[in-house]
Design a protein around this motif. Structure first.
Motif, PDB file in Angstrom:
ATOM      1  N   GLN A 551       0.839  -1.190   0.000  1.00  0.00           N
ATOM      2  CA  GLN A 551       0.000   0.000   0.000  1.00  0.00           C
ATOM      3  C   GLN A 551       0.881   1.248   0.000  1.00  0.00           C
ATOM      4  O   GLN A 551       1.671   1.467   0.925  1.00  0.00           O
ATOM      5  CB  GLN A 551      -0.926   0.007   1.205  1.00  0.00           C
ATOM      6  N   ARG A 552       0.728   2.069  -1.017  1.00  0.00           N
ATOM      7  CA  ARG A 552       1.551   3.259  -1.204  1.00  0.00           C
ATOM      8  C   ARG A 552       0.830   4.506  -0.708  1.00  0.00           C
ATOM      9  O   ARG A 552      -0.351   4.710  -1.002  1.00  0.00           O
ATOM     10  CB  ARG A 552       1.886   3.422  -2.695  1.00  0.00           C
ATOM     11  N   GLU A 553       1.542   5.316   0.066  1.00  0.00           N
ATOM     12  CA  GLU A 553       1.014   6.617   0.502  1.00  0.00           C
ATOM     13  C   GLU A 553       1.023   7.563  -0.694  1.00  0.00           C
ATOM     14  O   GLU A 553       2.078   7.885  -1.239  1.00  0.00           O
ATOM     15  CB  GLU A 553       1.873   7.193   1.625  1.00  0.00           C
ATOM     16  N   THR A 554      -0.168   8.035  -1.111  1.00  0.00           N
ATOM     17  CA  THR A 554      -0.242   8.925  -2.274  1.00  0.00           C
ATOM     18  C   THR A 554      -0.018  10.387  -1.910  1.00  0.00           C
ATOM     19  O   THR A 554       0.246  11.210  -2.783  1.00  0.00           O
ATOM     20  CB  THR A 554      -1.617   8.802  -2.949  1.00  0.00           C
ATOM     21  N   GLY A 555      -0.163  10.732  -0.619  1.00  0.00           N
ATOM     22  CA  GLY A 555      -0.075  12.123  -0.201  1.00  0.00           C
ATOM     23  C   GLY A 555      -1.381  12.875  -0.361  1.00  0.00           C
ATOM     24  O   GLY A 555      -1.485  14.051   0.005  1.00  0.00           O
ATOM     25  N   GLU A 556      -2.404  12.187  -0.887  1.00  0.00           N
ATOM     26  CA  GLU A 556      -3.703  12.815  -1.079  1.00  0.00           C
ATOM     27  C   GLU A 556      -4.637  12.444   0.076  1.00  0.00           C
ATOM     28  O   GLU A 556      -4.355  11.532   0.860  1.00  0.00           O
ATOM     29  CB  GLU A 556      -4.313  12.358  -2.412  1.00  0.00           C
ATOM     30  N   GLU A 557      -5.748  13.163   0.170  1.00  0.00           N
ATOM     31  CA  GLU A 557      -6.767  12.867   1.176  1.00  0.00           C
ATOM     32  C   GLU A 557      -8.129  12.780   0.517  1.00  0.00           C
ATOM     33  O   GLU A 557      -8.416  13.482  -0.462  1.00  0.00           O
ATOM     34  CB  GLU A 557      -6.794  13.941   2.270  1.00  0.00           C
ATOM     35  N   MET A 558      -8.964  11.909   1.049  1.00  0.00           N
ATOM     36  CA  MET A 558     -10.346  11.791   0.608  1.00  0.00           C
ATOM     37  C   MET A 558     -11.199  11.601   1.850  1.00  0.00           C
ATOM     38  O   MET A 558     -10.929  10.708   2.666  1.00  0.00           O
ATOM     39  CB  MET A 558     -10.512  10.612  -0.359  1.00  0.00           C
ATOM     40  N   ASP A 559     -12.215  12.448   2.007  1.00  0.00           N
ATOM     41  CA  ASP A 559     -13.022  12.457   3.229  1.00  0.00           C
ATOM     42  C   ASP A 559     -12.114  12.583   4.457  1.00  0.00           C
ATOM     43  O   ASP A 559     -12.354  11.988   5.509  1.00  0.00           O
ATOM     44  CB  ASP A 559     -13.868  11.180   3.350  1.00  0.00           C
ATOM     45  N   GLU A 560     -11.027  13.372   4.273  1.00  0.00           N
ATOM     46  CA  GLU A 560     -10.050  13.630   5.335  1.00  0.00           C
ATOM     47  C   GLU A 560      -9.394  12.356   5.846  1.00  0.00           C
ATOM     48  O   GLU A 560      -8.967  12.272   7.005  1.00  0.00           O
ATOM     49  CB  GLU A 560     -10.695  14.424   6.472  1.00  0.00           C
ATOM     50  N   LEU A 561      -9.293  11.364   4.980  1.00  0.00           N
ATOM     51  CA  LEU A 561      -8.547  10.142   5.255  1.00  0.00           C
ATOM     52  C   LEU A 561      -7.382  10.063   4.268  1.00  0.00           C
ATOM     53  O   LEU A 561      -7.513  10.454   3.106  1.00  0.00           O
ATOM     54  CB  LEU A 561      -9.433   8.904   5.081  1.00  0.00           C
ATOM     55  N   HIS A 562      -6.248   9.571   4.735  1.00  0.00           N
ATOM     56  CA  HIS A 562      -5.098   9.396   3.856  1.00  0.00           C
ATOM     57  C   HIS A 562      -5.418   8.357   2.794  1.00  0.00           C
ATOM     58  O   HIS A 562      -5.920   7.271   3.099  1.00  0.00           O
ATOM     59  CB  HIS A 562      -3.873   8.951   4.651  1.00  0.00           C
ATOM     60  N   VAL A 563      -5.120   8.665   1.553  1.00  0.00           N
ATOM     61  CA  VAL A 563      -5.388   7.748   0.461  1.00  0.00           C
ATOM     62  C   VAL A 563      -4.206   6.792   0.316  1.00  0.00           C
ATOM     63  O   VAL A 563      -3.061   7.208   0.116  1.00  0.00           O
ATOM     64  CB  VAL A 563      -5.632   8.487  -0.863  1.00  0.00           C
ATOM     65  N   LEU A 564      -4.494   5.498   0.433  1.00  0.00           N
ATOM     66  CA  LEU A 564      -3.499   4.452   0.230  1.00  0.00           C
ATOM     67  C   LEU A 564      -3.861   3.683  -1.027  1.00  0.00           C
ATOM     68  O   LEU A 564      -4.970   3.178  -1.157  1.00  0.00           O
ATOM     69  CB  LEU A 564      -3.458   3.495   1.425  1.00  0.00           C
ATOM     70  N   GLU A 565      -2.916   3.592  -1.933  1.00  0.00           N
ATOM     71  CA  GLU A 565      -3.159   2.912  -3.201  1.00  0.00           C
ATOM     72  C   GLU A 565      -2.267   1.681  -3.298  1.00  0.00           C
ATOM     73  O   GLU A 565      -1.078   1.737  -2.978  1.00  0.00           O
ATOM     74  CB  GLU A 565      -2.870   3.842  -4.374  1.00  0.00           C
ATOM     75  N   TYR A 566      -2.837   0.570  -3.728  1.00  0.00           N
ATOM     76  CA  TYR A 566      -2.038  -0.626  -3.933  1.00  0.00           C
ATOM     77  C   TYR A 566      -1.148  -0.436  -5.152  1.00  0.00           C
ATOM     78  O   TYR A 566      -1.598  -0.016  -6.220  1.00  0.00           O
ATOM     79  CB  TYR A 566      -2.931  -1.849  -4.113  1.00  0.00           C
TER      80      TYR A 566
END
Length: 713
Positions: A551-566
């Protein structure tokens, strides 16, 4: 390498040197059975073999060792064994991590068949395998576990019980019972199992268990010093004069948990009924099991959001109301198993075995009185194994394995859409024994098809894995082994299809439909010695991953949650494990044994970035006095700090854990009755596992006194 980390490597080097030095004094194996490798491992291959002859790292917990290490979850029960750590997600849900690998890379089995639950999808989901009723737990570390699937690259944990009897009790009936209580969580546990012969070849099995705990105590604050410092730093960055935010910050400080962990209680109960038909050269049986658990998810009751834009008063009020509700998981699994075997020559085979398991699993995530998300998994797994007749010094086996999984998640935290997955695998394992050399080779082909009807997407993968190894016996008491494995793993539905909020990890998870096959090339060196009073082993391993999925930290947020992308990147894992024991005194009336162990793992991506949440290096030393009526033991374990961490992962402090144990056997070794008192973490040190995603909100228990009564007949 830090001084503390070097201490772990030093222990491994000392162990290796000691084993080599002792080679000059080789004698016939002797000493106490507890300290040699005569234990047979049934999970190693379909052939079964002594632990001494298993090339990869292995451990077995049974008898007194299992009773002494028994915890509420499989992860915590095994944590501390060489190369093994835990996700440490509270009293109700902790899954094993082997050599820094977890999730779908570790197979947790119940009598050789998967646990068929949702534990690999998230660390807050419990493993539906109960330690209380286990007879033994076998652990295989490394990639040479082809017979159990291509997703066992990290290793296998096999929880073995007698739910389907395969032998008739000697006196017509046998059983065991256990009562336990502790002070840190007010744990009250009980378990019992009985096997009774209904006829000369028919055996009935019944078992049951119950566990109830309260919120457990901790040495200090629930939040780590690093987390507090980060929050203080973020607070200081706010503009001056924001009095409302200042008041909220002060209220947060006042509400900081101290001395215990809120919502960490647990209630777990269940039971099994089984029947076995046992013949001279055949056996067949079936069982039905129910597992029901209700547990809190600590650190999971603060809702999605931590900040809101000014003026959003209504949304803020709703958030505060939601944040006050603790999150609990109500889990239920109903499971049906079949197992049988026949020892009879047919064609080129001398034995056939069949195993089948079906489970209807569901857990509901409760937010106060409201139902949040419902996770369901209906699945089955079947295995057929055929053991070949020996052809000179060559013997082997082959088999077929099929797994089917129908998974769904419905609710606000349904980060993975409903999906269906079917896996079919064929495997073969061969072994050639010569005078002082043993050669092993195995291969496996798998085909996986997974589809999501919601997304109207289907992916298929075909993978091929193989392993080979050689063991050289310089003497009958020494083994030097080298093994190589190439393992391919298809991505899981979660890695492919996820797209939604996952509050357990405070993240918004995004899958990747472009993921391909993950390939691991592993080399492992093994050195074992079992002579006179000394027993020891050293395992060194290195694994190269092509397209390691993480799971990669994208640095983005969605609904104030950190976005993790596989995503997938190349990575390397390097590590070692060592353990040994030495009988200081081997008297007719008692033995005094010294034991020590250590492990470490180091992993980097190809750009030299650190792989997230690796276990810290550790060393431990124990001393045990064993006699007919009294056993006394103690262990000191040091776990190194983790100051060099992956991005957005806070450091973790080192700690020292000291445990003491005393057992009284009123009738000596003639009767299986023991009363054990344990003092765990006697210095009340603060302990956090770097592998845990809750490590900065959830430390391990403080000082704990546990009383256990075990009885067998």
């Amino acid at each position: 390498m830090t001084k503390k980390l070097r201490s772990g490597a030093s222990l491994i080097a000392v162990s290796l040197a000691t084993m080599i030095a002792n080679n000059a004094a080789a004698q016939d194996p002797g000493g106490n059975q507890e300290y040699n490798y005569d234990t047979v491992i049934v999970s190693a291959t379909p052939h079964e073999k002594a632990q001494f002859d298993v090339l990869q790292g292995s451990s077995v917990l049974e008898g007194n060792a299992l009773s002494e290490n028994l915890e509420a979850t499989i992860g915590e029960t095994l944590a501390g064994l060489p190369g093994i750590s835990s996700t440490s997600f509270g009293a109700g849900a902790s899954r094993p991590i082997i050599r820094g690998l977890g999730g779908d890379r570790i197979r947790v089995l119940v009598n050789g068949i998967g646990s068929i639950d949702a534990s690999s999808t998230s660390p807050d989901h419990a493993v539906a395998a109960e330690p209380l009723t286990a007879q033994r737990i076998e652990i295989l570390r490394g990639a040479s576990t082809l017979v159990y699937g291509n997703n066992a690259v990290g290793g296998v944990v096999n929880v073995i019980d007698s739910r389907i009897p395969t032998v008739v009790p000697e006196n017509g009936v046998s059983g065991k019972a256990r009562l336990s209580g502790d002070t840190a969580a007010d744990d009250r546990s009980a378990a019992a199992a009985i096997d009774a012969a209904l006829a000369s070849n028919v055996v009935l099995h019944v078992d049951g268990f119950y566990r109830n705990t309260n919120n457990f105590t901790i040495p200090g604050y629930a939040e780590s010093a690093f987390q507090m410092a980060l929050e203080e730093e973020e607070h200081e960055e706010h503009e001056e004069g924001e009095e409302e935010e200042e008041e909220e910050h002060e209220e947060h400080e006042e509400e900081e948990q101290f001395g215990f962990v809120e919502n960490s209680d647990l209630e777990n109960k269940g039971g099994t009924i089984g029947i076995g038909f046992v013949g001279e050269d055949w056996n067949f049986g079936a069982s039905f099991n129910v597992n029901d658990s209700n547990y809190g998810v600590p650190g999971h009751s603060h809702g999605h959001h931590e900040e809101h834009e000014e003026g959003e008063e209504e949304e803020e009020e709703e958030h505060e109301e939601h944040g006050e509700e603790p999150v609990r998981i109500d889990l239920n699994q109903k499971r049906f198993d079949l197992a049988g075997g026949v020892q009879r020559n047919f064609a080129i085979f001398k034995e056939g075995r069949i195993r089948f398991g079906y489970a209807d699993y569901e857990h509901i995530e409760l937010e106060g009185d409201e139902t949040g998300t419902v996770f369901a998994n209906k699945g089955w797994e079947g295995r057929m194994e055929f053991i070949q007749q020996d052809a000179g010094n060559l013997h082997g086996s082959m088999g077929l394995q099929i797994r089917d999984r129908d998974f769904s998640a419905i609710g606000e935290e349904a980060f993975t859409p409903p999906n269906e997955t079917r896996q079919v695998g064929l495997f073969v394992v061969e072994e050639l024994e010569m005078e002082s050399l043993t050669f092993e080779v195995g291969g496996r082909w798998d085909h996986q098809k997974t589809k999501s009807t919601t997304l109207n997407v289907e992916r298929t993968f075909s993978t091929f894995s193989f392993s080979t190894g050689a063991a050289f016996h310089a003497t009958e008491n020494d083994l030097f082994g080298v093994s190589y494995a190439r393992t391919q793993r298809a991505p899981t539905p979660e890695e492919l299809y996820s797209n939604g909020p996952h509050l357990a990890t405070a993240s918004y998870e995004v899958g990747n439909l472009n993921l391909g096959t993950e390939t691991a090339n592993s080399v492992e060196l093994t050195l074992k010695r079992n002579v006179d009073r000394f027993t020891g082993s050293v395992n060194l391993y290195h694994t190269w991953y092509d397209n390691f999925i993480y799971q990669r930290e994208t640095g983005e947020e969605m609904d104030e949650l950190h976005v993790l992308e596989y995503a997938a990147r190349d990575a390397t894992f390097t590590g070692a494990e060592a353990e040994f024991s030495y009988l200081l005194v081997d008297d007719q009336d008692y033995t005094l044994a010294l034991s020590a162990a250590g492990d470490f793992v180091h992993a980097r991506f190809n750009n030299d970035e650190i792989v997230p949440r690796l276990p810290a290096a550790s060393v431990q030393v124990g001393l045990d006095y064993l006699s007919e009526y009294i056993d006394i033991g103690g262990e000191v374990r040091y776990v190194d700090s983790k100051t060099e961490t992956a991005e957005d992962v806070l450091p973790t402090n080192d700690y020292v854990n000291i445990d003491l144990s005393a057992a009284w056997k009123p009738f000596g070794n003639d009767r299986d009755l023991s009363i054990r008192l344990q003092a765990l973490n006697i210095t009340d040190s603060e302990q956090r596992d770097h592998t845990s995603q809750l490590k900065d909100l959830l430390p391990k228990m403080g000082t704990n006194f546990r009383l256990t009564v075990d009885y067998g007949f």
